[in-house]
Every structure is written in structure tokens, then in C-alpha cells.
Design an enzyme around this catalytic site. Sequence first.
Site, short mmCIF file in Angstrom:
data_model
loop_
_atom_site.label_atom_id
_atom_site.label_comp_id
_atom_site.label_asym_id
_atom_site.label_seq_id
_atom_site.Cartn_x
_atom_site.Cartn_y
_atom_site.Cartn_z
N ASN A 86 0.86 -1.17 0.00
CA ASN A 86 0.00 0.00 0.00
C ASN A 86 0.90 1.23 0.00
OD1 ASN A 86 -2.24 -1.73 0.28
ND2 ASN A 86 -1.97 -1.78 2.50
N HIS A 99 6.69 -0.87 3.04
CA HIS A 99 6.69 -2.28 3.43
C HIS A 99 5.89 -3.11 2.44
CE1 HIS A 99 3.30 -0.26 5.38
NE2 HIS A 99 2.63 -1.39 5.23
N PHE A 100 6.36 -4.33 2.24
CA PHE A 100 5.65 -5.30 1.41
C PHE A 100 4.96 -6.30 2.33
CE2 PHE A 100 8.92 -3.66 -1.35
CZ PHE A 100 8.29 -3.55 -2.58
N HIS A 101 3.73 -6.63 1.99
CA HIS A 101 2.99 -7.68 2.70
C HIS A 101 3.17 -8.99 1.93
CE1 HIS A 101 0.30 -5.03 5.24
NE2 HIS A 101 0.63 -4.16 4.31
P1 5GP Z 1 -0.41 -0.89 5.85
O1 5GP Z 1 -1.89 -0.70 5.99
O2 5GP Z 1 0.36 0.35 6.25
O3 5GP Z 1 -0.01 -1.43 4.50
O4 5GP Z 1 -0.04 -2.06 6.85
C1 5GP Z 1 0.56 -1.87 8.08
C2 5GP Z 1 0.63 -3.24 8.75
O5 5GP Z 1 1.47 -3.13 9.89
C3 5GP Z 1 -0.72 -3.75 9.24
O6 5GP Z 1 -1.03 -4.98 8.60
C4 5GP Z 1 -0.54 -3.90 10.74
O7 5GP Z 1 -1.15 -5.05 11.28
C5 5GP Z 1 0.98 -3.96 10.88
N1 5GP Z 1 1.47 -3.39 12.15
C6 5GP Z 1 1.13 -2.18 12.68
N2 5GP Z 1 1.78 -1.99 13.84
C7 5GP Z 1 2.55 -3.10 14.05
C8 5GP Z 1 3.44 -3.50 15.08
O8 5GP Z 1 3.67 -2.79 16.07
N3 5GP Z 1 4.05 -4.70 14.96
C9 5GP Z 1 3.82 -5.52 13.88
N4 5GP Z 1 4.47 -6.69 13.84
N5 5GP Z 1 2.98 -5.18 12.89
C10 5GP Z 1 2.35 -3.99 12.96
#
Ligand code: 5GP
Length: 137
Positions: A86, A99-101
Amino acid sequence: MENCVFCKIVAGEIPSAKIVETEDVLAFLDIAPVNPGHTLIIPIRHFETLWDLPEDIALTLTRAIRKISKAIMAATKADGLNVGMNNLRAAGQLVPHAHFHLIPRFAGDGLDHWPGKAYKNVEEMNLVAADVRRALG
Ligand code: 5GP
Ligand code: ZN
């Protein structure tokens, strides 16, 4: 970067379930996984989006994505795997550290494909393609 949750994970100020850590890249489990094994791969240095990444870091991340994807598939016995990113808030980016998921997927796990919309006609589609080509320069 102050107040960035992923910079805090890199610095060890917030605990995480780490998979791999190198000079340039960190992979760790997402705290709220779509499915168990959902992994985030980030550059160690803070950049916001895909297009902010220096090319060498983007390449290093891509190598890590390929390698760790295979390991997630094997470890979770997944049937498939989504790689997603995203970029910016409108696209669902909640953490402004690129970041990549990596999301393992299982047959019948109930997650849908994203919805597709139709162009009005082929002319509209061709205009959009021309706009993007122009922006490429
Ligand atoms: P985004 O919506 O920005 O693409 O995804 C951010 C991701 O980071 C989410 O899937 C969320 O669960 C993860 N995330 C947010 N805070 C933390 C954290 O403190 N530790 C870990 N391991 N994941 C996190
Ligand atoms: Zn950061």
C-alpha cells in the site's frame, strides 16, 4: 524517523517476531495477520513509498521477497501467496515506512479478489494508457 512504528521495530524499541534481518532489510510477522505467517518486509532505512526507495534497496527487497515467499509457502503449507504494497493513505498505507505484505493464502480462506470496474469504452481505456505513457516521459 521519530514516531515511526517500523523504525522502532528496527531499533528494537518495539518487540517483533523477526524472520530475517540484514544490513538493508528486515522481515517480521505482521501483528494482525490476514492469515498466520503474514509477513512484512521493510527497508532498514526509513522511506515512505515504493518510488522513494533507492533502486539498489528495491532490488534487495525484491530478492528477499522471492526467498521469503518460498519459505512462507513451505512453512505454512499455503496454496498461494499474495505480495502487496500500500502506497500512501488513499491506498490504505497506515504505517508510512515502505513495506511489502507477504500473505499466505489457503483454498477457501474466504478472502475475495479486489473488485474490478469497467472502462466506459475502449477510447477511455486508451486515453488512460496515453496519460500514463506521457507521465513516463
Ligand atoms: P499498511 O496498511 O500500512 O499497509 O499495513 C501496516 C501493517 O502493519 C498492518 O497490517 C498492521 O497489522 C501492521 N502493524 C502495525 N503496527 C505493528 C506493530 O507494532 N508490529 C507488527 N508486527 N505489525 C504492525
Ligand atoms: Zn520508519
